[in-house]
Design an enzyme around this catalytic site. Structure first.
Site, PDB file in Angstrom:
ATOM      1  N   ASP A 233       0.873  -1.169   0.000  1.00 19.10           N
ATOM      2  CA  ASP A 233       0.000   0.000   0.000  1.00 19.10           C
ATOM      3  C   ASP A 233       0.912   1.222   0.000  1.00 19.10           C
ATOM      4  OD1 ASP A 233      -2.041  -1.794   0.321  1.00 19.10           O
ATOM      5  OD2 ASP A 233      -2.671  -1.112   2.304  1.00 19.10           O
ATOM      6  N   ASP A 392     -13.290  -4.752  -0.899  1.00 22.62           N
ATOM      7  CA  ASP A 392     -13.006  -4.386   0.491  1.00 22.62           C
ATOM      8  C   ASP A 392     -14.248  -4.648   1.349  1.00 22.62           C
ATOM      9  OD1 ASP A 392     -10.377  -3.257  -0.095  1.00 22.62           O
ATOM     10  OD2 ASP A 392     -11.455  -1.617  -1.049  1.00 22.62           O
TER      11      ASP A 392
HETATM   12  O1  1PR Z   1     -11.182   2.485  -4.710  1.00 21.93           O
HETATM   13  O2  1PR Z   1     -10.263   1.933  -6.925  1.00 21.93           O
HETATM   14  O3  1PR Z   1      -9.399   3.872  -5.682  1.00 21.93           O
HETATM   15  O4  1PR Z   1      -8.899   1.555  -4.969  1.00 21.93           O
HETATM   16  C1  1PR Z   1      -8.345   1.810  -3.721  1.00 21.93           C
HETATM   17  C2  1PR Z   1      -7.537   0.602  -3.358  1.00 21.93           C
HETATM   18  O5  1PR Z   1      -6.783   0.909  -2.202  1.00 21.93           O
HETATM   19  C3  1PR Z   1      -8.398  -0.604  -3.032  1.00 21.93           C
HETATM   20  O6  1PR Z   1      -7.777  -1.742  -3.592  1.00 21.93           O
HETATM   21  C4  1PR Z   1      -8.371  -0.690  -1.509  1.00 21.93           C
HETATM   22  O7  1PR Z   1      -8.331  -2.039  -1.095  1.00 21.93           O
HETATM   23  C5  1PR Z   1      -7.056  -0.012  -1.181  1.00 21.93           C
HETATM   24  N1  1PR Z   1      -7.108   0.760   0.081  1.00 21.93           N
HETATM   25  C6  1PR Z   1      -7.756   1.933   0.255  1.00 21.93           C
HETATM   26  N2  1PR Z   1      -7.538   2.372   1.519  1.00 21.93           N
HETATM   27  C7  1PR Z   1      -6.747   1.474   2.115  1.00 21.93           C
HETATM   28  C8  1PR Z   1      -6.249   1.563   3.487  1.00 21.93           C
HETATM   29  O8  1PR Z   1      -5.579   0.665   3.974  1.00 21.93           O
HETATM   30  N3  1PR Z   1      -6.559   2.646   4.178  1.00 21.93           N
HETATM   31  N4  1PR Z   1      -5.717  -0.606   1.411  1.00 21.93           N
HETATM   32  C9  1PR Z   1      -6.477   0.456   1.200  1.00 21.93           C
HETATM   33  C10 1PR Z   1      -6.205  -1.835   1.604  1.00 21.93           C
HETATM   34  C11 1PR Z   1      -4.965  -3.562   0.976  1.00 21.93           C
HETATM   35  C12 1PR Z   1      -5.016  -4.888   1.441  1.00 21.93           C
HETATM   36  C13 1PR Z   1      -3.926  -5.294   2.402  1.00 21.93           C
HETATM   37  C14 1PR Z   1      -4.376  -6.626   2.888  1.00 21.93           C
HETATM   38  C15 1PR Z   1      -3.300  -7.434   3.521  1.00 21.93           C
HETATM   39  N5  1PR Z   1      -5.160  -2.631   1.938  1.00 21.93           N
HETATM   40  O9  1PR Z   1      -4.816  -5.606   0.212  1.00 21.93           O
HETATM   41  O10 1PR Z   1      -2.740  -5.267   1.679  1.00 21.93           O
HETATM   42  O11 1PR Z   1      -5.465  -6.432   3.769  1.00 21.93           O
HETATM   43  O12 1PR Z   1      -2.893  -6.866   4.711  1.00 21.93           O
HETATM   44  P1  1PR Z   1      -2.243  -7.754   5.862  1.00 21.93           P
HETATM   45  O13 1PR Z   1      -1.561  -8.908   5.179  1.00 21.93           O
HETATM   46  O14 1PR Z   1      -1.233  -6.863   6.524  1.00 21.93           O
HETATM   47  O15 1PR Z   1      -3.350  -8.155   6.749  1.00 21.93           O
HETATM   48  P2  1PR Z   1     -10.002   2.516  -5.584  1.00 21.93           P
END
Ligand code: 1PR
Length: 540
Positions: A233, A392
């Site tokens: 991320d 999500d």
């Molecule tokens: O809505 O098309 O602009 O896409 C935004 C993208 O950013 C989406 O894929 C959404 O999942 C991601 N996103 C938005 N905000 C966050 C945040 O964390 N505040 N990240 C975010 C989501 C991604 C997960 C993470 C896993 C594994 N995080 O894929 O990498 O949960 O984590 P872990 O192994 O540490 O538990 P758009």
């Protein structure tokens, strides 16, 4: 440096192929007209996407006779993926379009009744005769829905040597060679060192290259490996630097009021580190939209350009892929944004919020496809495999299935008031807004639109280190046929073993576990190998 001619007819991520060619010591000259093909010594025809679209493009630009002449003259020729398919007679993907017919056989679609389609991931190209640096014990990256079924003796009778792979109970052609021609269904430029070796042998004209691989009589375990993906991320921190961050249930700030954005490292360096640890793919999620920046200057474009110089496995980019308005007021379509990312080195784009909106409109229109969504437009131009939908979801607990119209799961981890069921609500805007759309509605709608793969996060599990949400993964897997990447909650290698043994997930993704240095990708893969899973091993 010696040169190679590359025919680009807008086939997606061409940058990675150029990077891979340069990495093995050659420079690219672009083919701009059929006359250039005649001048070419070595010619490469890359390709992703639709068989009919590809042939129509090549035909309308007048390339087909020149390609046919080049191959039939026995000059060095490499076709990749759809660049392989066009040499055959035809494909059920576009029955009305004829292929070049240089090889007498046709393509059909993988059977999706027992396995995910597209066939995405690392598989073999095994042969009883090694050619062009191919090794029967190596794994190569494939992404396709149509294949040449392997019929023993059929292609050999036409003088071709054949390397095959197996997906479920279907054996198909992974690569063929004859004289100076090598054509591969897999992507050598995305197949790590194993692929670079093949590319180099082709460019060196070393058809009989001996690689020191397994003796050809050694037993080879064929089949699609389980993929382990590292996810980064990325966002600007409070000082404006681009950093890899990681949230707990999507909150990326350090605990306490006014906490800083967690800074876990630099995106390009970390991607390279995970590649060298054996990650099968790397995913970048741009979790801020860099709103004040002109689209052409999006910082993630440069991250991809740099990463694709050193990372030779598939790269996915997500975040902000939707129709937008540039800082100067110009409208920019999601397809244009995706194109910029593909040109910068991305192989797939991942769509989050926009997919939820598109799904809601699809149901409101009585399950009618509009043809206008980002998913439909990008998959039409670049193929289904180029579009991932990142979901999500979060749990909404209910006491009984009758309490909701949504698809529910009977859960072994009841809700705060002892509720025995839950449904998974889709969220948008990084989890900040919950919609009345469930994860089954969403994934079925985006599959119908042409999505190639689902990245299945889980807000309840994100950053918890408590393991994947197996109930969620089973729930989604049973509703769709496209591949699923399990995400959120990985805290140790055992969680990867668990998700692969207890669910039918096609891939599993970790973020925090790797960024915090708790485990390496290598350790996760070693554990999986130890438990008997078929896994791609990193080759130096
Ligand atoms: O809505 O098309 O602009 O896409 C935004 C993208 O950013 C989406 O894929 C959404 O999942 C991601 N996103 C938005 N905000 C966050 C945040 O964390 N505040 N990240 C975010 C989501 C991604 C997960 C993470 C896993 C594994 N995080 O894929 O990498 O949960 O984590 P872990 O192994 O540490 O538990 P758009």
């Amino acid at each position: 440096m010696p040169t190679v001619h590359l025919l680009d007819y807008v086939a997606g991520n061409i940058r990675s192929l150029v990077n891979a060619i340069e990495k093995v010591g050659y420079t690219v000259e672009w083919v701009k007209s059929p006359e250039d093909v005649e001048k070419a010594d070595r010619l490469i025809l890359p390709g992703v996407g639709h068989f009919g679209h590809c042939l129509n493009q090549l035909s309308s630009a007048g390339y087909l006779p020149a390609i046919r002449k080049h191959v039939q003259a026995g000059k060095p020729f490499m076709g990749i993926c759809v660049g392989l398919q066009v040499l055959f007679e035809g494909s059920s993907e576009a029955p009305e379009v004829a292929g070049l017919g240089i090889i007498k056989a046709t393509l059909d679609r993988f059977d999706d009744t027992t396995k995910s389609v597209p066939h995405i991931g690392w598989n073999s190209a095994a042969s009883d005769k090694e050619f062009f640096g191919l090794r029967s014990d190596s794994k190569y990256y494939y992404v396709h829905s149509y294949k040449v079924p392997y019929v023993k003796g059929q292609l050999e009778a036409q003088g071709w040597s054949v390397a095959t792979a197996r997906y479920g109970d279907e054996e198909f052609v992974g690569a063929v060679m004859k004289d100076n021609a090598l054509i591969t269904q897999f992507h050598p430029e995305k197949s790590g060192m194993a692929g670079l070796r093949v590319l180099k042998a082709f460019l060196d004209g070393d058809a009989t290259s001996s690689t020191g691989g397994v003796s050809t009589s050694a037993p080879v375990t064929e089949g699609l490996t389980k993929r382990v993906i590292a996810c980064l991320d990325v966002r600007a921190n409070d000082s404006g630097d681009l950093v890899v961050t990681k949230g707990d249930q999507y909150d990326v700030r350090e605990k306490g009021s006014g906490g800083d954005v967690r800074n876990l490292g630099k995106p390009v360096e970390m991607a390279k580190k995970y590649y060298e640890q054996g990650a099968d793919e790397v995913t970048f999620l741009n979790i801020t939209s860099f709103r004040d920046c002109p689209v052409a200057d999006l910082p993630m474009l440069e991250v991809l350009r740099q990463t694709s110089k050193t990372v030779f496995v598939p790269l996915t980019i997500g975040g902000g892929i939707r129709d937008t308005v540039d800082t100067d007021g110009t409208k920019v379509s999601a397809l244009q944004i995706a194109t910029m990312y593909f040109k910068s080195g991305a192989d797939k784009v991942s769509i989050g919020s926009d997919a939820v909106t598109a799904a809601e409109e699809y149901y409101a229109a009585g399950k009618k496809l509009s043809g206008k969504t980002a998913i439909e437009q990008i998959s039409k131009a670049y193929g289904n495999q180029a579009v991932v939908v990142s979901v999500d979801p979060k749990r909404i607990y209910v006491s009984s299935p009758e309490e909701t119209t949504h698809s529910v799961v009977k859960t072994s981890t009841p809700g705060p008031n002892g509720e025995g069921y839950c449904w998974y609500a889709c969220t948008i805007k990084g989890g900040r807004e919950t919609r009345d759309t469930d994860v089954i509605q969403l994934t079925q709608a985006v599959e119908a639109m042409g999505t190639g793969e689902i990245l299945l996060n889980c807000i309840d599990k994100d950053g918890t280190n408590s393991g994947f949400d197996l109930e969620l993964i089973d729930h989604v897997k049973s509703a769709i046929t496209i591949p699923v990447i399990a995400s959120s909650g990985a805290g140790n290698p055992g969680h990867f073993t668990e998700v692969f043994s207890k669910t039918k997930t096609d891939a599993a993704l970790g973020a925090g576990i790797f960024h915090r240095g708790e485990y390496t990708v290598t350790q996760v893969k070693d554990e999986l190998i130890d438990k008997g899973f078929m896994i791609r091993q990193f080759e130096d």
